[in-house]
Design an enzyme around this catalytic site. Sequence first.
Site, PDB file in Angstrom:
ATOM      1  N   ASN A   1      28.658  42.772  28.004  1.00  0.00           N
ATOM      2  CA  ASN A   1      30.058  42.595  28.402  1.00  0.00           C
ATOM      3  C   ASN A   1      30.318  43.366  29.686  1.00  0.00           C
ATOM      4  OD1 ASN A   1      32.860  41.917  28.148  1.00  0.00           O
ATOM      5  ND2 ASN A   1      33.247  43.984  27.366  1.00  0.00           N
TER       6      ASN A   1
ATOM      7  N   HIS B   1      33.419  45.388  31.578  1.00  0.00           N
ATOM      8  CA  HIS B   1      34.757  45.916  31.299  1.00  0.00           C
ATOM      9  C   HIS B   1      35.350  46.505  32.576  1.00  0.00           C
ATOM     10  CE1 HIS B   1      38.060  47.438  29.012  1.00  0.00           C
ATOM     11  NE2 HIS B   1      37.926  48.586  29.640  1.00  0.00           N
TER      12      HIS B   1
ATOM     13  N   MET C   1      37.972  37.159  26.407  1.00  0.00           N
ATOM     14  CA  MET C   1      38.974  38.103  25.920  1.00  0.00           C
ATOM     15  C   MET C   1      39.140  38.040  24.403  1.00  0.00           C
ATOM     16  SD  MET C   1      39.558  39.533  28.744  1.00  0.00           S
ATOM     17  CE  MET C   1      41.020  40.538  28.612  1.00  0.00           C
ATOM     18  N   ARG C   2      38.042  37.965  23.691  1.00  0.00           N
ATOM     19  CA  ARG C   2      38.084  37.977  22.219  1.00  0.00           C
ATOM     20  C   ARG C   2      37.170  39.057  21.695  1.00  0.00           C
ATOM     21  NH1 ARG C   2      42.366  34.985  20.371  1.00  0.00           N
ATOM     22  NH2 ARG C   2      42.623  33.236  21.767  1.00  0.00           N
TER      23      ARG C   2
HETATM   24  C1  GAR Z   1      37.209  40.852  34.849  1.00  0.00           C
HETATM   25  O1  GAR Z   1      37.920  41.853  35.552  1.00  0.00           O
HETATM   26  C2  GAR Z   1      36.525  41.479  33.642  1.00  0.00           C
HETATM   27  O2  GAR Z   1      36.093  42.790  33.854  1.00  0.00           O
HETATM   28  C3  GAR Z   1      37.642  41.444  32.635  1.00  0.00           C
HETATM   29  O3  GAR Z   1      38.284  40.217  32.846  1.00  0.00           O
HETATM   30  C4  GAR Z   1      38.153  39.837  34.217  1.00  0.00           C
HETATM   31  C5  GAR Z   1      37.590  38.448  34.252  1.00  0.00           C
HETATM   32  O4  GAR Z   1      37.598  37.942  35.556  1.00  0.00           O
HETATM   33  N1  GAR Z   1      37.136  41.550  31.295  1.00  0.00           N
HETATM   34  C6  GAR Z   1      37.795  42.171  30.330  1.00  0.00           C
HETATM   35  O5  GAR Z   1      38.872  42.711  30.470  1.00  0.00           O
HETATM   36  C7  GAR Z   1      37.078  42.166  28.990  1.00  0.00           C
HETATM   37  N2  GAR Z   1      37.782  42.944  28.039  1.00  0.00           N
HETATM   38  P1  GAR Z   1      36.807  36.601  35.894  1.00  0.00           P
HETATM   39  O6  GAR Z   1      37.240  35.557  34.862  1.00  0.00           O
HETATM   40  O7  GAR Z   1      37.292  36.258  37.284  1.00  0.00           O
HETATM   41  O8  GAR Z   1      35.339  36.893  35.826  1.00  0.00           O
END
Ligand code: GAR
Length: 258
Positions: free
Chosen positions: A152, A154, A130-131
């Site tokens: 990435n 999203h 998340m960076r």
């Molecule tokens: C996931 O839903 C991913 O798409 C999102 O964080 C979650 C991580 O879940 N990523 C973002 O929002 C990136 N901006 P996880 O740690 O269980 O894989």
Amino acid sequence: MKKQIKIGVLISGGGSNLQAIIDACEKNEIEGQISFVGSDKPDAKGLQRAEKHHIPTFIVDFAAVLNDKNTGLPSDFILEDILEKQNFFSLQTDQDKVRRFFEKRVAAESLLLEKISAYPLDLLILAGFMRILTPYFIDRINSDSNKPRIMNIHPALLPAFPGVDGYGDTYRYGCKIGGCTVHFVDYGEDTGAIIGQKAFEISPEDTLDDVRRKGLALEWQLYPRCIRLFAENRLEIKRNKYTTKNGVQKSRTVVRIL
Ligand code: GAR
């Protein structure tokens, strides 16, 4: 034996996508091996998933670096280069704020690059990391600008709902369809060339948790599939030219699957 690509993974949280990628590598669904898992948060639960599979881990505590007034900048930091390339802030944004933003991030990113440099790396995967990554970091991973190698995932159907809460934004908007997107990382926020997308239906009875659950289940399929395509050398980058409504010639980077 086919070449196994070396995959680095960056996480911030629970690491369920990381788990899906570990499993796909172990089942040889991806011709690849995870060489490290790094986190910007010391307490990211996903680190334990990596350790369970004997994958080396490291932490660069971004929050601590961003709060530390004395963290130094790397000697190859050129602010003008970053300002010219970045696509996060408009020219209207307070330029002092923009400068401080990038100086802080690059200070943390140079520590991250130092940790990463200890491992072999063909592809860097952001799995719930998340960076925002600045052009400084991206250019040092993408040594060949024609061959992006940071991916990435999203939690929305881009270009809808970029940012930190894709499923939340999808749910609150009242969308009938939600989805997830895997893309290469470029100099903007969730703007890079799209590799793959998957969609699911949202019913009026669904809660935000339902939306997250449906979305994550698709992420675990989509991300390993996109990584597999990269490992098989089947992702080709091309420029699509187009003319805007005002007659301006533009182009957009797209991914062709071979
Ligand atoms: C996931 O839903 C991913 O798409 C999102 O964080 C979650 C991580 O879940 N990523 C973002 O929002 C990136 N901006 P996880 O740690 O269980 O894989």
